[in-house]
Motif scaffolding. Structure first.
Motif, PDB file in Angstrom:
ATOM      1  N   SER A 263      29.023   6.965  25.858  1.00  0.00           N
ATOM      2  CA  SER A 263      27.775   7.715  26.046  1.00  0.00           C
ATOM      3  C   SER A 263      27.987   8.978  26.879  1.00  0.00           C
ATOM      4  O   SER A 263      27.070   9.794  27.002  1.00  0.00           O
ATOM      5  CB  SER A 263      26.721   6.824  26.704  1.00  0.00           C
ATOM      6  OG  SER A 263      27.188   6.361  27.973  1.00  0.00           O
ATOM      7  N   ARG A 265      28.943  12.671  27.979  1.00  0.00           N
ATOM      8  CA  ARG A 265      28.977  13.968  27.313  1.00  0.00           C
ATOM      9  C   ARG A 265      30.025  14.845  27.984  1.00  0.00           C
ATOM     10  O   ARG A 265      30.327  14.658  29.172  1.00  0.00           O
ATOM     11  CB  ARG A 265      27.602  14.649  27.367  1.00  0.00           C
ATOM     12  CG  ARG A 265      26.564  13.934  26.499  1.00  0.00           C
ATOM     13  CD  ARG A 265      25.216  14.593  26.543  1.00  0.00           C
ATOM     14  NE  ARG A 265      24.279  13.946  25.618  1.00  0.00           N
ATOM     15  CZ  ARG A 265      24.064  14.355  24.382  1.00  0.00           C
ATOM     16  NH1 ARG A 265      24.681  15.456  23.927  1.00  0.00           N
ATOM     17  NH2 ARG A 265      23.221  13.720  23.593  1.00  0.00           N
ATOM     18  N   PRO A 271      28.040  15.327  22.696  1.00  0.00           N
ATOM     19  CA  PRO A 271      28.335  13.891  22.644  1.00  0.00           C
ATOM     20  C   PRO A 271      29.736  13.643  22.116  1.00  0.00           C
ATOM     21  O   PRO A 271      30.331  14.491  21.447  1.00  0.00           O
ATOM     22  CB  PRO A 271      27.280  13.358  21.664  1.00  0.00           C
ATOM     23  CG  PRO A 271      26.989  14.520  20.768  1.00  0.00           C
ATOM     24  CD  PRO A 271      27.084  15.736  21.652  1.00  0.00           C
ATOM     25  N   MET A 275      30.383   8.890  18.655  1.00  0.00           N
ATOM     26  CA  MET A 275      28.957   8.604  18.729  1.00  0.00           C
ATOM     27  C   MET A 275      28.217   9.275  17.582  1.00  0.00           C
ATOM     28  O   MET A 275      27.224   8.749  17.069  1.00  0.00           O
ATOM     29  CB  MET A 275      28.404   9.084  20.069  1.00  0.00           C
ATOM     30  CG  MET A 275      28.942   8.356  21.277  1.00  0.00           C
ATOM     31  SD  MET A 275      28.403   6.632  21.368  1.00  0.00           S
ATOM     32  CE  MET A 275      26.668   6.850  21.831  1.00  0.00           C
TER      33      MET A 275
END
Length: 278
Positions: A263, A265, A271, A275
């Motif tokens: 999750s 970044r 991202p 993902m």
């Protein structure tokens, strides 16, 4: 005690450690002609005729996930270093690889000014092998080429189905250049360049027996040393990482895996690619 460094951009199956052990034996091996050959670095064995294994495990340079996340291109940088879960997260491989991992750059490279070539945030798609002094100021030999860390690239011993004898099986076509002081120390050694007009000229050394391999330095702390051969007999190699490499920090660093979702970044707010494929 001279460390062995492996830097690659992909890792194949390690066959539960057998390939890694065989590769360690191969990159540790060698013979020294004797003290009369001044081109042999003294730190590799002194008067001994056989090179020994380093006291420490090989240093496998593989960027930590945080290094890719915070790199000059963010997650996109990891596209040229395609480590996959099926290999790196396989418990059989992980058991052996975890003790070898080293960061691409030292964790305090920027703050300490110890980034020798300005590449702390840029991880290229190259492969290098070398052996250096404990302080990283001199290199015994260096390989630069296309071989990744796999049996397909370097070969592995298998039993021949017809003769039942062991043979070396190599599945890939690879190419590389090996830098050896002994080759440059020959009386008729010449420079080689694909682009330089000086191609084929004699090396301008005070004494051919003084050739030493050292890391070049274009930035950071310490005197600058441009790549190439210098009159004192030192051949400065543009090694894009600091020697010796820094081991992963326990509980902080984890290996970059391109297809493992997270999750987090990157520095640009993008991202993780895995993902986006979910």
């Amino acid at each position: 005690k001279a460390p062995i460094v492996w830097q690659v951009s992909s890792i194949g199956s390690t066959y539960a450690g057998k390939f890694l052990q065989d590769f360690k034996d191969s990159t540790s091996a060698g013979k020294i002609r004797g003290q009369e050959d001044a081109s042999v670095p003294a730190f590799l064995g002194g008067k001994s005729s056989v090179l020994s294994h380093p006291a420490d495990e090989p240093h496998l340079i593989w960027p930590a996930q945080a290094e890719i996340r915070d790199s000059a291109l963010g997650w996109i940088m990891g596209g040229s270093i395609p480590g996959q879960q099926k290999t790196l997260a396989d418990p059989k491989n992980e058991e052996h690889l975890s003790k070898l991992y080293c960061r691409w750059s030292h964790s305090n490279a920027k703050a300490s000014g110890s980034d020798p070539y300005g590449r702390a945030n840029s991880m290229p798609h190259i492969k290098t092998l070398l052996r250096c002094t404990q302080d990283g100021k001199e290199v015994a030999w260096m390989y630069l080429g296309s071989h990744n860390l796999s049996g397909a690239a370097w070969g592995r011993l298998v039993k021949d189905g017809r003769t039942k004898k062991e043979k070396l099986s190599i599945m890939n076509w690879e190419l590389g250049v090996l830098f050896l002081p002994s080759l440059l120390s020959r009386p008729n050694a010449t420079e080689f360049s694909c682009t330089d007009h000086r191609h084929g000229e004699r090396l301008s050394l005070d004494s051919p027996s003084e050739v030493r391999l050292v890391p070049a330095r274009s930035c950071g702390q310490g005197p600058r040393l441009r790549p190439g051969l210098h009159p004192d007999g030192s051949l400065a190699l543009p090694i894009p990482y600091q020697l010796p490499p820094q081991r992963y920090r326990l509980g902080i660093d984890s290996p970059w895996i391109c297809d493992k979702p997270t999750s987090e970044r990157d520095r640009f707010g993008n991202p993780h690619p895995a993902m986006m494929r979910r």
